[in-house]
Design a protein around this motif. Structure first.
Motif, PDB file in Angstrom:
ATOM      1  N   ASN A  96       0.941  -0.993   0.036  1.00  0.00           N
ATOM      2  CA  ASN A  96      -0.171   0.083   0.075  1.00  0.00           C
ATOM      3  C   ASN A  96       0.888   1.133  -0.015  1.00  0.00           C
ATOM      4  OD1 ASN A  96      -1.786   2.116   0.593  1.00  0.00           O
ATOM      5  ND2 ASN A  96      -2.383   1.617   2.680  1.00  0.00           N
ATOM      6  N   LEU A  97       0.731   1.865  -1.090  1.00  0.00           N
ATOM      7  CA  LEU A  97       1.665   3.262  -0.948  1.00  0.00           C
ATOM      8  C   LEU A  97       0.688   4.577  -1.091  1.00  0.00           C
ATOM      9  CD1 LEU A  97       3.713   2.053  -3.942  1.00  0.00           C
ATOM     10  CD2 LEU A  97       4.668   2.670  -1.826  1.00  0.00           C
ATOM     11  N   VAL A  98      -0.422   4.182  -0.809  1.00  0.00           N
ATOM     12  CA  VAL A  98      -1.613   5.362  -1.105  1.00  0.00           C
ATOM     13  C   VAL A  98      -1.943   6.146   0.114  1.00  0.00           C
ATOM     14  CG1 VAL A  98      -4.128   5.874  -1.598  1.00  0.00           C
ATOM     15  CG2 VAL A  98      -2.604   4.775  -3.503  1.00  0.00           C
ATOM     16  N   GLY A  99      -2.162   5.132   1.252  1.00  0.00           N
ATOM     17  CA  GLY A  99      -2.569   5.642   2.511  1.00  0.00           C
ATOM     18  C   GLY A  99      -3.250   4.815   3.575  1.00  0.00           C
ATOM     19  N   THR A 100      -3.508   5.282   4.626  1.00  0.00           N
ATOM     20  CA  THR A 100      -4.130   4.456   5.639  1.00  0.00           C
ATOM     21  C   THR A 100      -5.737   5.034   5.917  1.00  0.00           C
ATOM     22  OG1 THR A 100      -3.221   5.888   7.329  1.00  0.00           O
ATOM     23  CG2 THR A 100      -2.059   3.871   6.714  1.00  0.00           C
ATOM     24  N   GLY A 101      -6.290   4.018   6.203  1.00  0.00           N
ATOM     25  CA  GLY A 101      -7.929   4.292   6.551  1.00  0.00           C
ATOM     26  C   GLY A 101      -8.534   3.816   5.566  1.00  0.00           C
ATOM     27  N   ASP A 102      -9.964   4.261   5.359  1.00  0.00           N
ATOM     28  CA  ASP A 102     -10.817   3.639   4.227  1.00  0.00           C
ATOM     29  C   ASP A 102     -10.854   4.455   3.085  1.00  0.00           C
ATOM     30  OD1 ASP A 102     -12.809   1.762   3.415  1.00  0.00           O
ATOM     31  OD2 ASP A 102     -14.232   2.884   4.771  1.00  0.00           O
ATOM     32  N   TYR A 103     -10.163   3.924   2.095  1.00  0.00           N
ATOM     33  CA  TYR A 103     -10.181   4.643   0.870  1.00  0.00           C
ATOM     34  C   TYR A 103     -11.565   4.626   0.445  1.00  0.00           C
ATOM     35  CZ  TYR A 103      -8.618   5.786  -3.920  1.00  0.00           C
ATOM     36  OH  TYR A 103      -8.151   6.355  -5.179  1.00  0.00           O
ATOM     37  N   PRO A 104     -11.760   6.057  -0.534  1.00  0.00           N
ATOM     38  CA  PRO A 104     -10.961   6.956  -0.753  1.00  0.00           C
ATOM     39  C   PRO A 104     -10.626   8.068   0.359  1.00  0.00           C
ATOM     40  CG  PRO A 104     -13.032   7.485  -1.739  1.00  0.00           C
ATOM     41  CD  PRO A 104     -13.093   6.244  -1.112  1.00  0.00           C
ATOM     42  N   LYS A 105     -11.216   7.799   1.646  1.00  0.00           N
ATOM     43  CA  LYS A 105     -11.197   8.858   2.618  1.00  0.00           C
ATOM     44  C   LYS A 105     -10.176   8.472   3.486  1.00  0.00           C
ATOM     45  CE  LYS A 105     -15.018  10.938   4.559  1.00  0.00           C
ATOM     46  NZ  LYS A 105     -15.094  12.276   3.731  1.00  0.00           N
ATOM     47  N   ASP A 107      -7.162   8.394   6.264  1.00  0.00           N
ATOM     48  CA  ASP A 107      -6.494   8.922   7.581  1.00  0.00           C
ATOM     49  C   ASP A 107      -5.385   9.644   7.256  1.00  0.00           C
ATOM     50  OD1 ASP A 107      -8.892   7.552   8.599  1.00  0.00           O
ATOM     51  OD2 ASP A 107      -7.477   6.187   9.481  1.00  0.00           O
ATOM     52  N   ARG A 108      -4.742   9.124   6.534  1.00  0.00           N
ATOM     53  CA  ARG A 108      -3.132   9.741   6.351  1.00  0.00           C
ATOM     54  C   ARG A 108      -2.845   9.619   4.710  1.00  0.00           C
ATOM     55  NH1 ARG A 108       2.654  10.073   8.486  1.00  0.00           N
ATOM     56  NH2 ARG A 108       3.301  11.987   7.793  1.00  0.00           N
ATOM     57  N   ARG A 109      -2.651  10.524   4.058  1.00  0.00           N
ATOM     58  CA  ARG A 109      -2.463  10.224   2.768  1.00  0.00           C
ATOM     59  C   ARG A 109      -1.205  10.213   2.337  1.00  0.00           C
ATOM     60  NH1 ARG A 109      -4.670   8.715  -2.619  1.00  0.00           N
ATOM     61  NH2 ARG A 109      -2.852   9.068  -3.823  1.00  0.00           N
ATOM     62  N   PHE A 110      -0.786   9.140   1.446  1.00  0.00           N
ATOM     63  CA  PHE A 110       0.746   9.210   1.076  1.00  0.00           C
ATOM     64  C   PHE A 110       0.844   9.642  -0.444  1.00  0.00           C
ATOM     65  CE2 PHE A 110       0.890   7.202   5.244  1.00  0.00           C
ATOM     66  CZ  PHE A 110       2.066   7.877   5.684  1.00  0.00           C
ATOM     67  N   PRO A 111       1.964   9.611  -1.359  1.00  0.00           N
ATOM     68  CA  PRO A 111       2.002  10.120  -2.314  1.00  0.00           C
ATOM     69  C   PRO A 111       1.098   9.419  -3.503  1.00  0.00           C
ATOM     70  CG  PRO A 111       4.230  10.187  -1.652  1.00  0.00           C
ATOM     71  CD  PRO A 111       3.259   9.375  -0.543  1.00  0.00           C
ATOM     72  N   GLY A 112       1.225   8.035  -3.409  1.00  0.00           N
ATOM     73  CA  GLY A 112       0.418   7.261  -4.333  1.00  0.00           C
ATOM     74  C   GLY A 112       1.149   5.998  -5.049  1.00  0.00           C
ATOM     75  N   SER A 113       0.721   5.287  -5.768  1.00  0.00           N
ATOM     76  CA  SER A 113       0.892   4.053  -6.189  1.00  0.00           C
ATOM     77  C   SER A 113       2.233   3.873  -7.051  1.00  0.00           C
ATOM     78  CB  SER A 113      -0.303   3.231  -6.718  1.00  0.00           C
ATOM     79  OG  SER A 113      -1.285   3.012  -5.921  1.00  0.00           O
ATOM     80  N   PHE A 114       2.412   5.149  -7.685  1.00  0.00           N
ATOM     81  CA  PHE A 114       3.567   5.114  -8.577  1.00  0.00           C
ATOM     82  C   PHE A 114       3.415   4.183  -9.743  1.00  0.00           C
ATOM     83  CE2 PHE A 114       5.433   7.261  -4.927  1.00  0.00           C
ATOM     84  CZ  PHE A 114       6.045   8.412  -5.627  1.00  0.00           C
ATOM     85  N   ILE A 145      -4.779  -1.921  -1.651  1.00  0.00           N
ATOM     86  CA  ILE A 145      -3.570  -2.546  -2.493  1.00  0.00           C
ATOM     87  C   ILE A 145      -3.098  -1.966  -3.641  1.00  0.00           C
ATOM     88  CG2 ILE A 145      -3.317  -4.934  -3.516  1.00  0.00           C
ATOM     89  CD1 ILE A 145      -5.426  -6.258  -2.007  1.00  0.00           C
ATOM     90  N   SER A 146      -2.028  -1.234  -3.675  1.00  0.00           N
ATOM     91  CA  SER A 146      -1.475  -0.884  -4.733  1.00  0.00           C
ATOM     92  C   SER A 146      -1.110  -1.583  -5.739  1.00  0.00           C
ATOM     93  CB  SER A 146      -0.279   0.260  -4.269  1.00  0.00           C
ATOM     94  OG  SER A 146      -0.597   1.479  -3.342  1.00  0.00           O
ATOM     95  N   ALA A 147      -0.340  -2.571  -5.197  1.00  0.00           N
ATOM     96  CA  ALA A 147      -0.131  -3.775  -6.062  1.00  0.00           C
ATOM     97  C   ALA A 147      -0.247  -5.112  -5.117  1.00  0.00           C
ATOM     98  CB  ALA A 147       1.327  -3.522  -6.543  1.00  0.00           C
ATOM     99  N   PRO A 148      -0.787  -6.097  -5.542  1.00  0.00           N
ATOM    100  CA  PRO A 148      -0.954  -7.367  -4.958  1.00  0.00           C
ATOM    101  C   PRO A 148       0.385  -8.206  -4.929  1.00  0.00           C
ATOM    102  CG  PRO A 148      -2.012  -7.546  -7.107  1.00  0.00           C
ATOM    103  CD  PRO A 148      -1.563  -6.132  -7.103  1.00  0.00           C
TER     104      PRO A 148
ATOM    105  N   LEU B  69      -8.114  15.333  -9.527  1.00  0.00           N
ATOM    106  CA  LEU B  69      -6.582  15.361  -9.788  1.00  0.00           C
ATOM    107  C   LEU B  69      -6.510  13.938 -10.157  1.00  0.00           C
ATOM    108  CD1 LEU B  69      -3.615  15.997  -9.470  1.00  0.00           C
ATOM    109  CD2 LEU B  69      -3.881  15.138  -7.088  1.00  0.00           C
ATOM    110  N   GLU B  70      -5.670  13.532 -11.408  1.00  0.00           N
ATOM    111  CA  GLU B  70      -5.346  12.423 -11.482  1.00  0.00           C
ATOM    112  C   GLU B  70      -3.785  12.262 -11.781  1.00  0.00           C
ATOM    113  OE1 GLU B  70      -7.180  10.538 -15.088  1.00  0.00           O
ATOM    114  OE2 GLU B  70      -6.317   8.736 -14.931  1.00  0.00           O
ATOM    115  N   ALA B  71      -3.295  11.259 -11.219  1.00  0.00           N
ATOM    116  CA  ALA B  71      -1.765  11.283 -10.959  1.00  0.00           C
ATOM    117  C   ALA B  71      -1.547   9.527 -10.340  1.00  0.00           C
ATOM    118  CB  ALA B  71      -1.387  12.069 -10.248  1.00  0.00           C
ATOM    119  N   ALA B  72      -0.286   9.254 -10.596  1.00  0.00           N
ATOM    120  CA  ALA B  72       0.251   7.876 -10.060  1.00  0.00           C
ATOM    121  C   ALA B  72       0.790   8.444  -8.559  1.00  0.00           C
ATOM    122  CB  ALA B  72       1.169   7.282 -11.122  1.00  0.00           C
ATOM    123  N   ALA B  73       1.238   9.623  -8.447  1.00  0.00           N
ATOM    124  CA  ALA B  73       1.588   9.993  -7.276  1.00  0.00           C
ATOM    125  C   ALA B  73       1.959  11.537  -7.256  1.00  0.00           C
ATOM    126  CB  ALA B  73       2.919   9.311  -7.028  1.00  0.00           C
ATOM    127  N   ILE B  74       1.683  12.131  -6.066  1.00  0.00           N
ATOM    128  CA  ILE B  74       2.233  13.525  -5.749  1.00  0.00           C
ATOM    129  C   ILE B  74       3.152  13.312  -4.678  1.00  0.00           C
ATOM    130  CG2 ILE B  74       1.386  15.842  -5.109  1.00  0.00           C
ATOM    131  CD1 ILE B  74       0.307  14.920  -7.851  1.00  0.00           C
TER     132      ILE B  74
END
Lengths: 246, 269, 269, 246
Positions: A96-105, A107-114, A145-148, B69-74
Motif C-alpha cells: 500500500n503506497l496510497v494511505g491508511t484508512g478507508d479509501y478514498p477517505k 486518514d493519512r494520505r501518502f504520495p500514491g501507487s507510482f 492494495i496498490s499492487a498485490p 486530480l489524476e496522478a500516479a503519485a504526488i
C-alpha cells in the motif's frame, strides 16, 4: 571497520543483487540506487556484470524515450530487478503506497501507487525495502492494495516479490506458499523482536543466521566511489548518510 | 491567437474546468506558468500528471484551482509529502483519481494515436483498478488462456502545459530527451509552452536539435519565462533549489503558511 | 558475443528463419548488412518492413533469402516497381502478408510496450483486413455505438537490423529524428547495427546527442560499414545514388540480370 | 503563358487545396507535393495559411517522432487533406494499390497499400490523383480493396474521398450518393471521351465547365520558387517536368 545503519542497509540490499543482470531503480530510492551502483562497480569487469538504469535524474539514466521507457522496457522483459516500498505491507506481500484508512477517505494520505501496480507484475525480482519495521507498517492486511503480492492462476504475472529488507531483518518471499520466510536477523536484533513488530505471520526456520555486515572492501568502495555517484541523483541523502563516516 | 505571448496572457488562455496535463518533477515543470494560472484565478481544473506530480500540483491544489486530480503519485521527493495535496485528499476537497505511472503514459499514447483505448498488463487484483470505474477488463481475444487484461480509455487533455529550454521563432520547441513532453503534446488538443529563451535558427533544420524538437504544429502559445521551473531544476541549465523546496514543504504544512508563501513567491517576476 | 564486430560476422549471427525488421528507404537502411546476409546465404527469413521496403527487400527476395514478407509496400520510389519482389509475388515463391503502414507501426509498438495487441482505426471493409486471419475485429467495449475496431497482435522481431551515422564505444547509437528505428529496436529481441563511424565520446552524456540516441541496452552487435546505405542515401551524410538505383531496377528485371548485378555489387567492399 | 500537362495537373490539384489548413503528402507524391507547396507559398501571409507536412525526405518534413507520426497526427484529427492514388479505382471510390487479378495470385503486382487502409478513414478530405484515365484504371469493381471509398453506418469514419484528378477531368465524390460527379473537363477533352475511358457510372450535370488552366502568376511561382523546393524531395521529377519550361 565501523559502519552506520544506512550503510548496513545498502550493503544488505547489495547482497541481493549479485545475480541480477539489469536492475532498475525508480523515483525516490536512494538506498536501492546506492546498492545497485555498488554491485555494478564490483562486477564491472565481468561479461555479465550488473546493468543499472536509474530514473529520477540524469545520472545513470540511459532512457531516451520519455517516462514510459522504464515501463515499456520492463514489459519487454529486459529488466530483472526492481524495488518497491510500502506505507503498509502485509503477509501476502500486498503493498500500500496510497494511505491508511478507508479509501478514498484516507486518514493519512501518502504520495500514491507510482508504477507499482504494473512493475510488481512484470519484473521477475522485486525487492521490497522498508526500513521502519513496526506493526504500523507490517500489518495483517493492507488498507489499500496498490499492487498485490500474488495473483490467481491465469493472471499474466512473470514478476513479483522476491525479498524484504527492513531495519531488523531480511525475509524472502515464497511464491508457492504466498508467505514470507525469515532469512536472517540483523546484528543486535532477535527473532522475537521481529515477531513482536510484525503484524502478520511468517515462516521461521529452525535456525536463523545473523545478517552479514558489509566487508571493509565494500564499505570503502561505497564511501569513496559510490557516494559521489549517488550524490548526482540524491545529494541530500549522501550528505546525511556519509558525512560522519567518510 | 498570437503564438508568442506573455506568461500572464498565456495563463488567461487557460479556461476554467480545462483538462490540463503537467509533466513530472524531473521533466521541465512549468512552475512559473502555474503561478500565473494561480494569479489568473483559474478554477475547477481537471489536473493530470504524466504521471507524477510535485510542487506544481501542490500549489494548484493549495490555491483552490483543482476540482479533479489524476496522478500516479504526488510527492515532494526528498523533501517529504506534498502538504496541500495530502490535506485536500484527507478532507475530500478534491476528487482524486489514483492511477499508476504506465497507465497514464498509455492513456496519453492512446490519444496520441487516435484510438479509443489501449491495453496494459498488470493491475489485476489491485485497488487502483477496483476504484477505476472508467477502466475495463477483458479476456485477451487472441489467446483465451492469456488471462484477463485491462483496457484504458484514451485521455485527451485540453492543454499540455510544459517548460522548455529553447524555442525558435517558428514555434518549434526543443525538449531534448524528455519525450514524455512529446507524448503529452501529441495527445493534447494544444500545448502551451514557457521557455528560457527563443532563438532565431530553426530547430528542425539542424539534425542535432531536430531529434529533440517538438514541431510547431502542436504548439498553441509560447511565453518566455526565465528560470521557469524554479524552485525545481531544468536539466542542463540549473539545479533544483532544494532549500526553497524544503522551505515550501514546511510553510505549506498549514493553509495559512501556504498562502503567505504564495504571497511572496507567487507574484510576477 | 562481442558487441563490436565485423560486417560479415554480424551477418553470421543472423539465424535462418529469423524474423528480421528493416527500416523504410528514407531511414538508415543497412544495405551493406543486407549484402552480407546474402553472402552468408541466410535462408527462410520472415522479413518485416517498418513499414515499407525498397532495394533491401528486393535484394533479399531476389537472392532467395525470404520465405515470408510483411510490408505495407515494396517500392523503388521514382525508379519504379521493385522487380524481384513483383515477380516473386506473382509467381507465389514468397508468402506475402500485405499490411498498411500504421498497422506495422502499431504492432511494433505493442511489442515495445509488452502488450499482446493494440487497436487501430480504419481498415474495416478493406481486403487488407479480409486477408489477415491473424487480426481481429471487436466492438469498442467503452462505447458500443463506436463501431467495430481492429486489434493487431504484437510483432516481436528477433532482430532489428539498422544503419546509423554514429555509435560510441559504449554501444549507444545515434539515430537522430529517425524514431522508427527506436521503436524497432525496443520491439525486437535484439538490434544489430552498422555504422559509418564510432566515436569515443559517450552519446548519452551530451544533451544534444542524447535526444537522438538508442541506448546500448537494446543493441546486440555493431559493425562499421562506411556508406552502409549505398545505393540509398543517409540523411545528413550522403544522398541516394539515383543512377545506381535506376540501373539496378533495369538489370534486376530478369533473375539473370539480378544475379549479375549482385556478383558485381554484392561482394565485400 | 504556355504550360505543359504536368504543370496543368499540379495547378488543378492546387485549386482543391485553397480551403485546406493542414495538408500531408505521402511517399512518391511529387504532383500533390508541388501543388501543396504552391498553395502554401500563396497563402503564407494569411493567418490560416496552408500548413504542409511531407514525408519521403527531410525537406518540408516536420515530423520528429518517426514514421508513425504522420498516421498518429492524422488519427488526432490534425491533418485535413491527404492524397491517394490507385492501380485501380472504382465508382464507389474503392482503391486498389496492390495489384490486378485474383489476390493473392496477382497477375501484376504493384507496391502495396501503403497507409491507405488507414488514412482514407481518418483524413476528412482525401484527393485521389491518378493521371492515367483509362478503363484499365477506372474499373467497375477493383480487384483488391486497399481502402474502401465508403463505409457502412456505424463505422468510425471522419474521412474519405473528396475529389479525383486525372489527365482528362476533375470529379468530386458525393458521399451520400456514394458516386463520383464530373466537375470539369480539362481543355481539349470531352465528356464523351471521359465516359468512353471510365469503366464505372458517374453523375454528369447538365453543363460541365472546362477546367481552368493555371494563371500566369501561379505558373511563374511554380517554375521559379516551387520547383527548387520540390526538387529537394523529388529531383528526378523536377528535372523531367520543368526543364523545358523554365
Amino acid at each position: 571497520m565501523n559502519y552506520n545503519q544506512d550503510e548496513f542497509l545498502i550493503c544488505t540490499i547489495a547482497s541481493l543483487l549479485e545475480t541480477s543482470r539489469h536492475v532498475a531503480v525508480g523515483m525516490a530510492s536512494p538506498f536501492p540506487g546506492s546498492a545497485a551502483l555498488l554491485v555494478r562497480e564490483e562486477t564491472k569487469n565481468q561479461i555479465d556484470g550488473l546493468r543499472l538504469s536509474m530514473i529520477g535524474g540524469d545520472a545513470n539514466n540511459p532512457f531516451t524515450d520519455g517516462g514510459r521507457e522504464l515501463f515499456d522496457c520492463s514489459g519487454q522483459g529486459r529488466i530483472d530487478t526492481f524495488f518497491l516500498g510500502g506505507v503498509q505491507i502485509d503477509g501476502q506481500a500486498n503493498i500500500n503506497l496510497v494511505g491508511t484508512g478507508d479509501y478514498p477517505k484516507t486518514d493519512r494520505r501518502f504520495p500514491g501507487s507510482f508504477g507499482s501496480a504494473y512493475m510488481y507484475f512484470v519484473v521477475p525480482k522485486v525487492i521490497l525495502f522498508r526500513p521502519e519495521h513496526t506493526r504500523r507498517v507490517f500489518v495483517p492486511e493492507v488498507d489499500f492494495i496498490s499492487a498485490p503480492g500474488t495473483s490467481e492462476d491465469g493472471v499474466y504475472r512473470p514478476g513479483g516479490p522476491h525479498a524484504l529488507v527492513t531495519e531488523l531483518c531480511l525475509m524472502m518471499f515464497n511464491r508457492e506458499r504466498k508467505r514470507f520466510q525469515l532469512t536472517s536477523v540483523h546484528p543486535g536484533h532477535t527473532v522475537e523482536e521481529i515477531q513482536d513488530n510484525t503484524g502478520f505471520d511468517f515462516d521461521i526456520p529452525e535456525t536463523v543466521p545473523e545478517t552479514l555486515g558489509p566487508t571493509d572492501q565494500r564499505l570503502r568502495l561505497l564511501r569513496t566511489q559510490i557516494s559521489p555517484e549517488i550524490a548526482k541523483t540524491y545529494p541530500e541523502f549522501v550528505a546525511r548518510v556519509f558525512e560522519t563516516t567518510v | 491567437m498570437a503564438l508568442f505571448t506573455t506568461l500572464d496572457d498565456l495563463a488567461q488562455q487557460v479556461a476554467d474546468e480545462a483538462l490540463i496535463v503537467l509533466p513530472p518533477d524531473y521533466s521541465n515543470v512549468p512552475v512559473a506558468a502555474v503561478m500565473a494560472l494561480i494569479r489568473r484565478g483559474v478554477k475547477d481544473l481537471h489536473l493530470l500528471f504524466a504521471p507524477i506530480g510535485g510542487i506544481a500540483g501542490d500549489l494548484l491544489i493549495g490555491a483552490g484551482c483543482v476540482k479533479t486530480l489524476e496522478a500516479a503519485a504526488i510527492t515532494m521527493g526528498e523533501a517529504g509529502l506534498a502538504p496541500r495535496f495530502s490535506e485536500a485528499v484527507q478532507t475530500n476537497t478534491i476528487a482524486m483519481l489514483d492511477s499508476t505511472c504506465p497507465a497514464i503514459h498509455t492513456a496519453l499514447q492512446a490519444s496520441e494515436k487516435g484510438v479509443p483505448f489501449m491495453p496494459l498488463r498488470g493491475l489485476i487484483g489491485s485497488d487502483v483498478l477496483k476504484n477505476r470505474a472508467d477502466w475495463q477488463v477483458i479476456v485477451d481475444p487472441f489467446d483465451k488462456n492469456d488471462g484477463p487484461i485491462v483496457l484504458l480509455p484514451a485521455i485527451q487533455p485540453d492543454i499540455a502545459l510544459i517548460h522548455a529550454p529553447l524555442a525558435d521563432r517558428d514555434g518549434n520547441v526543443w525538449i531534448g530527451k524528455r519525450r514524455e513532453l512529446m507524448t503529452m503534446a501529441h495527445a493534447a488538443k494544444t500545448t502551451f509552452v514557457t521557455v528560457e529563451e527563443i532563438q532565431d535558427d530553426n530547430l528542425l533544420e539542424n539534425d542535432l536539435t531536430a531529434a529533440g524538437t517538438l514541431p510547431d504544429m502542436y504548439v498553441g502559445a509560447i511565453a518566455e519565462a526565465e528560470k521557469g521551473c524554479w524552485p525545481l531544476g531544468l536539466a542542463g541549465r540549473y539545479p533544483a533549489d532544494t532549500a526553497a523546496i524544503m522551505d515550501y514543504v514546511e510553510q505549506a504544512s498549514s493553509q495559512v503558511g501556504f498562502e503567505e508563501w504564495l504571497k511572496i513567491y507567487g507574484a510576477p517576476r
